[in-house]
Design a protein around this motif. Sequence first.
Motif, mmCIF file in Angstrom:
data_model
loop_
_atom_site.group_PDB
_atom_site.id
_atom_site.type_symbol
_atom_site.label_atom_id
_atom_site.label_comp_id
_atom_site.label_asym_id
_atom_site.label_seq_id
_atom_site.Cartn_x
_atom_site.Cartn_y
_atom_site.Cartn_z
ATOM 1 N N TYR A 187 -2.217 0.422 17.847
ATOM 2 C CA TYR A 187 -2.436 -0.692 16.928
ATOM 3 C C TYR A 187 -1.225 -0.870 16.021
ATOM 4 C CZ TYR A 187 -7.274 -0.209 18.414
ATOM 5 O OH TYR A 187 -8.402 -0.144 19.170
ATOM 6 N N SER A 188 -0.800 -2.103 15.838
ATOM 7 C CA SER A 188 0.334 -2.377 14.961
ATOM 8 C C SER A 188 -0.169 -2.823 13.594
ATOM 9 C CB SER A 188 1.245 -3.453 15.565
ATOM 10 O OG SER A 188 0.541 -4.664 15.750
ATOM 11 N N VAL A 189 0.515 -2.360 12.566
ATOM 12 C CA VAL A 189 0.179 -2.712 11.184
ATOM 13 C C VAL A 189 1.330 -3.535 10.631
ATOM 14 C CG1 VAL A 189 -0.382 -1.837 8.889
ATOM 15 C CG2 VAL A 189 -1.170 -0.599 10.924
ATOM 16 N N ASN A 190 1.037 -4.760 10.233
ATOM 17 C CA ASN A 190 2.044 -5.658 9.692
ATOM 18 C C ASN A 190 1.708 -6.005 8.252
ATOM 19 O OD1 ASN A 190 3.533 -6.048 12.224
ATOM 20 N ND2 ASN A 190 1.668 -7.083 12.913
ATOM 21 N N GLU A 191 2.639 -5.695 7.339
ATOM 22 C CA GLU A 191 2.428 -5.924 5.907
ATOM 23 C C GLU A 191 1.104 -5.310 5.460
ATOM 24 O OE1 GLU A 191 2.872 -10.120 5.280
ATOM 25 O OE2 GLU A 191 5.062 -10.012 5.411
ATOM 26 N N ASN A 192 0.871 -4.078 5.951
ATOM 27 C CA ASN A 192 -0.309 -3.282 5.601
ATOM 28 C C ASN A 192 -1.626 -3.922 6.046
ATOM 29 O OD1 ASN A 192 1.250 -1.224 4.362
ATOM 30 N ND2 ASN A 192 1.437 -2.491 2.534
ATOM 31 N N THR A 193 -1.543 -4.815 7.024
ATOM 32 C CA THR A 193 -2.745 -5.437 7.578
ATOM 33 C C THR A 193 -2.860 -5.087 9.053
ATOM 34 O OG1 THR A 193 -2.657 -7.286 6.015
ATOM 35 C CG2 THR A 193 -3.941 -7.612 8.002
ATOM 36 N N VAL A 194 -4.067 -4.730 9.477
ATOM 37 C CA VAL A 194 -4.313 -4.367 10.865
ATOM 38 C C VAL A 194 -5.567 -5.095 11.340
ATOM 39 C CG1 VAL A 194 -5.733 -2.338 10.298
ATOM 40 C CG2 VAL A 194 -4.457 -2.381 12.460
ATOM 41 N N ILE B 63 -1.910 4.794 9.006
ATOM 42 C CA ILE B 63 -1.104 3.807 9.734
ATOM 43 C C ILE B 63 -0.428 4.463 10.939
ATOM 44 C CG2 ILE B 63 0.972 2.374 9.568
ATOM 45 C CD1 ILE B 63 0.098 1.663 6.706
ATOM 46 N N ALA C 101 -0.947 3.653 14.941
ATOM 47 C CA ALA C 101 0.173 3.389 15.845
ATOM 48 C C ALA C 101 0.052 4.237 17.115
ATOM 49 C CB ALA C 101 1.499 3.660 15.142
ATOM 50 N N HIS D 236 -9.974 -8.332 10.533
ATOM 51 C CA HIS D 236 -8.711 -8.081 9.842
ATOM 52 C C HIS D 236 -8.955 -7.218 8.611
ATOM 53 C CE1 HIS D 236 -6.089 -11.224 11.906
ATOM 54 N NE2 HIS D 236 -7.279 -11.368 12.463
#
Length: 282
Positions: free
Chosen positions: A260-267, A252, A256, A274
């Motif tokens: 790339y942003s990871v939101n709630e462990n989803t990228v 993660i 970054a 996804h």
Amino acid sequence: MKFHQQPNTFVSHVQLIVEQLERSLSFYQGILGFQILDRTDSTASLTLNEKDALVTLEQPAGVLPKEPRRSGLYHYAILVPDRKELAKVIQHFIDIKYPLQGISDHLVSEALYLADPDGNGIEIYVDRPSEDWEWIGEQVTMSTEQVNLRSLLSEANGERFTGLSSDTIMGHIHLHVSDLAKAAEFYIQGLGFKVVYQISNQALFISTGGYHHHIGLNIWNGKGVQAPSRNSVGLKFYTIVFTDEMTRDSAIKNLALLGYSVNENTVVDPSGNHILLKYQEL
């Protein structure tokens, strides 16, 4: 199956969007032998061992048919434990006259190709023993050859197909991408995979732990193709499993650094695919 456990990073699950959930369940349960692990009005999680979901089906509101020439799923691949199981599957499809897209010998594996009722691509395959794979440096030798079907079918020894084996797992996923170089940066520098096979400038096969591939990436739908609409038939997301929380969190951080942003462990990868990033819990 040793390539799909610690210390490797691998694909464990896919969630697919379908037009008609009941039609899809008739295929996955009635033809492939999946069982329902969990069910809502719009989703069904499917298992073969009564505990792990391999495939989840979703019929969202306002679902759109599969859109052609987009990024997304080329196929997901389920790995059966031995050659006998693959033989039983192939004989089953011959018996019920289900349309197949091909049967291939890839040197490292033997594979059957088909699609579900919505056109989501599926590979069902068996690995050859890894000690028989040929490596030239860090590149594994793969090809697409004709299967010795007589030899393969003889492995069934008269046993009938009664559903995919409970030892079947998610073997790999193969994706259409819009830019191979950007995909390579994301998956290699970001997620930590290594290139183990390449088809000129058209496709990359990447893995961890010396597997022939956990993920395939290709531009066969065209360079620069758009991502599909979020409610169209195809891949909603897939799951990558890391060996532990530290390894997942390191990936993660690498993502970054690449922007790339990871939101709630989803990228979301550069082509709009996804991915849920998980880790193995002891």
